[in-house]
Scaffold this motif. Structure first.
Motif, PDB file in Angstrom:
ATOM      1  N   CYS A 163      -8.072  15.647   2.652  1.00 45.92           N
ATOM      2  CA  CYS A 163      -8.304  14.125   2.718  1.00 45.92           C
ATOM      3  C   CYS A 163      -7.959  13.191   1.724  1.00 45.92           C
ATOM      4  O   CYS A 163      -7.354  12.252   1.913  1.00 45.92           O
ATOM      5  CB  CYS A 163     -10.154  14.200   2.559  1.00 45.92           C
ATOM      6  SG  CYS A 163     -10.926  12.589   2.436  1.00 45.92           S
ATOM      7  N   LEU A 164      -7.737  13.845   0.293  1.00 47.37           N
ATOM      8  CA  LEU A 164      -7.187  12.979  -0.799  1.00 47.37           C
ATOM      9  C   LEU A 164      -5.829  12.823  -0.333  1.00 47.37           C
ATOM     10  O   LEU A 164      -5.138  11.655  -0.843  1.00 47.37           O
ATOM     11  CB  LEU A 164      -7.194  13.821  -1.991  1.00 47.37           C
ATOM     12  CG  LEU A 164      -8.766  13.874  -2.403  1.00 47.37           C
ATOM     13  CD1 LEU A 164      -8.799  14.628  -3.880  1.00 47.37           C
ATOM     14  CD2 LEU A 164      -9.539  12.364  -2.470  1.00 47.37           C
ATOM     15  N   THR A 165      -4.948  13.766   0.127  1.00 48.16           N
ATOM     16  CA  THR A 165      -3.487  13.427   0.534  1.00 48.16           C
ATOM     17  C   THR A 165      -3.427  12.713   1.438  1.00 48.16           C
ATOM     18  O   THR A 165      -2.503  11.693   1.621  1.00 48.16           O
ATOM     19  CB  THR A 165      -3.062  15.062   1.083  1.00 48.16           C
ATOM     20  OG1 THR A 165      -3.284  15.885  -0.152  1.00 48.16           O
ATOM     21  CG2 THR A 165      -1.559  14.872   1.561  1.00 48.16           C
ATOM     22  N   GLN A 166      -4.255  12.514   2.652  1.00 50.23           N
ATOM     23  CA  GLN A 166      -4.229  11.507   3.620  1.00 50.23           C
ATOM     24  C   GLN A 166      -4.434  10.147   2.929  1.00 50.23           C
ATOM     25  O   GLN A 166      -3.712   9.080   3.095  1.00 50.23           O
ATOM     26  CB  GLN A 166      -5.151  11.882   4.632  1.00 50.23           C
ATOM     27  CG  GLN A 166      -5.263  10.601   5.731  1.00 50.23           C
ATOM     28  CD  GLN A 166      -6.058  10.802   6.880  1.00 50.23           C
ATOM     29  OE1 GLN A 166      -7.349  10.781   6.495  1.00 50.23           O
ATOM     30  NE2 GLN A 166      -6.044  10.669   8.176  1.00 50.23           N
ATOM     31  N   LEU A 167      -5.425   9.986   2.186  1.00 55.42           N
ATOM     32  CA  LEU A 167      -5.943   8.776   1.230  1.00 55.42           C
ATOM     33  C   LEU A 167      -4.615   8.272   0.778  1.00 55.42           C
ATOM     34  O   LEU A 167      -4.105   6.976   0.813  1.00 55.42           O
ATOM     35  CB  LEU A 167      -6.845   9.062   0.301  1.00 55.42           C
ATOM     36  CG  LEU A 167      -7.307   7.939  -0.484  1.00 55.42           C
ATOM     37  CD1 LEU A 167      -8.951   8.358  -0.782  1.00 55.42           C
ATOM     38  CD2 LEU A 167      -6.490   7.586  -1.875  1.00 55.42           C
ATOM     39  N   PHE A 168      -3.863   9.133   0.040  1.00 53.02           N
ATOM     40  CA  PHE A 168      -2.797   8.632  -0.897  1.00 53.02           C
ATOM     41  C   PHE A 168      -1.608   8.229   0.123  1.00 53.02           C
ATOM     42  O   PHE A 168      -1.285   7.038  -0.120  1.00 53.02           O
ATOM     43  CB  PHE A 168      -2.180   9.740  -1.551  1.00 53.02           C
ATOM     44  CG  PHE A 168      -0.846   9.908  -2.188  1.00 53.02           C
ATOM     45  CD1 PHE A 168      -0.595   8.857  -3.163  1.00 53.02           C
ATOM     46  CD2 PHE A 168       0.281  10.051  -1.599  1.00 53.02           C
ATOM     47  CE1 PHE A 168       0.786   8.461  -3.654  1.00 53.02           C
ATOM     48  CE2 PHE A 168       1.676   9.843  -1.984  1.00 53.02           C
ATOM     49  CZ  PHE A 168       1.829   9.384  -3.042  1.00 53.02           C
ATOM     50  N   PHE A 169      -1.230   9.023   1.214  1.00 53.68           N
ATOM     51  CA  PHE A 169      -0.133   8.375   2.117  1.00 53.68           C
ATOM     52  C   PHE A 169      -0.389   7.097   2.600  1.00 53.68           C
ATOM     53  O   PHE A 169       0.472   6.229   2.984  1.00 53.68           O
ATOM     54  CB  PHE A 169       0.141   9.373   3.181  1.00 53.68           C
ATOM     55  CG  PHE A 169       1.093  10.513   2.413  1.00 53.68           C
ATOM     56  CD1 PHE A 169       2.310  10.294   2.164  1.00 53.68           C
ATOM     57  CD2 PHE A 169       0.721  11.776   2.301  1.00 53.68           C
ATOM     58  CE1 PHE A 169       3.337  11.274   1.876  1.00 53.68           C
ATOM     59  CE2 PHE A 169       1.289  12.875   1.590  1.00 53.68           C
ATOM     60  CZ  PHE A 169       2.768  12.397   1.433  1.00 53.68           C
ATOM     61  N   ILE A 170      -1.717   7.132   3.079  1.00 48.11           N
ATOM     62  CA  ILE A 170      -2.101   5.731   3.897  1.00 48.11           C
ATOM     63  C   ILE A 170      -2.023   4.681   2.851  1.00 48.11           C
ATOM     64  O   ILE A 170      -1.320   3.739   3.164  1.00 48.11           O
ATOM     65  CB  ILE A 170      -3.339   5.831   4.357  1.00 48.11           C
ATOM     66  CG1 ILE A 170      -3.627   6.881   5.557  1.00 48.11           C
ATOM     67  CG2 ILE A 170      -4.052   4.516   4.760  1.00 48.11           C
ATOM     68  CD1 ILE A 170      -5.045   7.048   6.148  1.00 48.11           C
ATOM     69  N   HIS A 171      -2.562   4.682   1.615  1.00 44.93           N
ATOM     70  CA  HIS A 171      -2.556   3.572   0.825  1.00 44.93           C
ATOM     71  C   HIS A 171      -1.179   3.226   0.327  1.00 44.93           C
ATOM     72  O   HIS A 171      -0.820   1.976  -0.015  1.00 44.93           O
ATOM     73  CB  HIS A 171      -3.767   3.710  -0.145  1.00 44.93           C
ATOM     74  CG  HIS A 171      -4.976   3.678   0.292  1.00 44.93           C
ATOM     75  ND1 HIS A 171      -5.699   2.312   1.057  1.00 44.93           N
ATOM     76  CD2 HIS A 171      -6.150   4.486   0.353  1.00 44.93           C
ATOM     77  CE1 HIS A 171      -6.814   2.546   1.114  1.00 44.93           C
ATOM     78  NE2 HIS A 171      -7.126   3.847   0.969  1.00 44.93           N
ATOM     79  N   ALA A 172      -0.455   4.328   0.091  1.00 49.21           N
ATOM     80  CA  ALA A 172       0.849   4.174  -0.629  1.00 49.21           C
ATOM     81  C   ALA A 172       1.852   3.669   0.430  1.00 49.21           C
ATOM     82  O   ALA A 172       2.683   2.481   0.151  1.00 49.21           O
ATOM     83  CB  ALA A 172       1.507   5.649  -0.862  1.00 49.21           C
ATOM     84  N   LEU A 173       1.847   3.928   1.779  1.00 52.66           N
ATOM     85  CA  LEU A 173       2.634   3.543   2.719  1.00 52.66           C
ATOM     86  C   LEU A 173       2.216   1.958   2.839  1.00 52.66           C
ATOM     87  O   LEU A 173       3.104   1.254   3.408  1.00 52.66           O
ATOM     88  CB  LEU A 173       2.284   4.270   4.054  1.00 52.66           C
ATOM     89  CG  LEU A 173       3.280   5.726   3.869  1.00 52.66           C
ATOM     90  CD1 LEU A 173       2.902   6.577   4.969  1.00 52.66           C
ATOM     91  CD2 LEU A 173       4.743   5.457   3.848  1.00 52.66           C
ATOM     92  N   GLN A 174       0.961   1.646   2.962  1.00 57.77           N
ATOM     93  CA  GLN A 174       0.531   0.095   2.912  1.00 57.77           C
ATOM     94  C   GLN A 174       1.225  -0.533   1.856  1.00 57.77           C
ATOM     95  O   GLN A 174       1.510  -1.687   2.090  1.00 57.77           O
ATOM     96  CB  GLN A 174      -1.073  -0.076   2.918  1.00 57.77           C
ATOM     97  CG  GLN A 174      -1.723   0.829   4.090  1.00 57.77           C
ATOM     98  CD  GLN A 174      -3.179   0.297   3.738  1.00 57.77           C
ATOM     99  OE1 GLN A 174      -3.849   1.198   2.708  1.00 57.77           O
ATOM    100  NE2 GLN A 174      -4.121  -0.117   4.506  1.00 57.77           N
ATOM    101  N   GLY A 175       1.231   0.005   0.589  1.00 57.71           N
ATOM    102  CA  GLY A 175       1.704  -0.635  -0.622  1.00 57.71           C
ATOM    103  C   GLY A 175       3.257  -0.966  -0.203  1.00 57.71           C
ATOM    104  O   GLY A 175       3.814  -2.054  -0.564  1.00 57.71           O
TER     105      GLY A 175
END
Length: 316
Positions: free
Chosen positions: A99-111
């Motif tokens: 879950c934390l990994t998905q959170l990182f990739f989603i928000h990092a790719l948004q950035g």
């Protein structure tokens, strides 16, 4: 303080419920989302193939567009499979670390996407306001540096979010009221003091999205000033037409982003409406971007025509 009957200490798994209040129709909601997911995958893959194989498109604007397409592909892969598994298969369990990994990739790719939109705005600003220096300013080395800078910025800032979440140990629930692992949705599960998490989340949002939006806006104000100062109407129309695709993509990304962001923290939007909106915010831009650029960009239209229209003629 030890865990009570209604708390969880260092949970190993979380449960994503999808769209609260619409669980009974999630199976059918999955089909339009799958359609957007498929359009985004095929459109961005096709865009990457066209830009990489056609030498005439190896220009700053199209290189940034290729990075944007790759970012959109990453976003689709990060959110789509698990979300559809929840809707269609009822596969709601997810490891907390996953879950934390998905959170990182989603928000990092948004950035990263936000940073690339700013880079594209700068490219258009130089092309219109200082065309004679466009080639000397936007050199290949400069493009690589820009992409690396926005990627490092997103990675470092967003990377701290899961680290701060990992330091939390006591949770009052392991049920995430969302269709994917979003930062604030996970923060709300904690039964500890989360002021640092909330404050840093706001800082990241404004340091990336807020900063980029302000400078994109300034870039287009300067672009419009330069365009409307042109004496010939044809020149004004031609200059403005080169920006229309960027403006459409810019508006769809930031309007959806900030509406989703503020409704989650300060608004009184029903949970199902917020989650539908935030999911659309992640899937609509990747699906629309290839279509917008394909329709509005003459060079890409020409390459599409060569592949789908001229090829059969060449074989006759």
């Amino acid at each position: 303080m030890g865990p009570t009957n209604m708390s969880y200490l260092n949970p190993k798994t979380v449960t994503l419920i999808g769209i609260p209040g619409l669980e009974h129709v999630q199976f059918w909601i999955g089909f339009p989302f799958f359609g957007m997911f498929l359009v985004a995958l095929l459109g961005n893959i096709f865009l990457l193939i066209i830009i990489s194989t056609e030498r005439s498109l190896h220009q700053p604007m199209y290189i940034f567009l290729a990075v944007l397409a790759a970012t959109d592909l990453g976003l689709c892969i990060a959110i789509g499979p698990k979300m559809l598994a929840i809707f269609w298969l009822g596969s709601c369990l997810m490891a907390f670390d996953a879950c934390l990994t998905q959170l990182f990739f989603i928000h990092a790719l948004q950035g990263l996407e936000s940073g690339i939109l700013l880079a594209m705005a700068f490219d258009r600003y130089v092309a219109i306001c200082d065309p004679l220096r466009h080639t000397s300013i936007l050199t290949p080395f400069f493009l690589v540096r820009v992409v690396l800078m926005v990627a490092i910025r997103a990675t470092v800032l967003v990377g701290i979010l899961p680290i701060l979440l990992k330091r939390l140990h006591l949770f009052h629930s392991v049920v995430i009221v969302h269709s994917y692992c979003e930062h604030m949705a996970v923060v709300k599960l904690a039964a500890e003091d989360v002021h640092i998490n909330k404050s840093f989340g706001l800082f990241v949002a404004f340091a990336i999205l807020g900063f980029d939006m302000i400078f994109v806006f300034i870039s287009y104000v300067l672009i419009f000033q330069a365009v409307f100062s042109l004496s010939q109407k044809e020149a004004r129309v031609k200059a403005f037409s080169t920006c229309t695709a960027h403006i459409i993509v810019f508006l769809e990304f930031y309007i959806l982003a900030f509406f989703s962001f503020f409704s989650h923290r300060f608004g009184h939007v029903p949970p199902y409406a917020h989650i539908l909106l935030s999911t659309l915010y992640l899937l609509v831009p990747p699906a629309l971007n290839p279509i917008v650029y394909g329709v509005k960009t003459k060079e890409i239209r020409r390459q599409v025509a060569r592949i789908f229209i001229l090829k059969p003629d060449m074989q006759q």
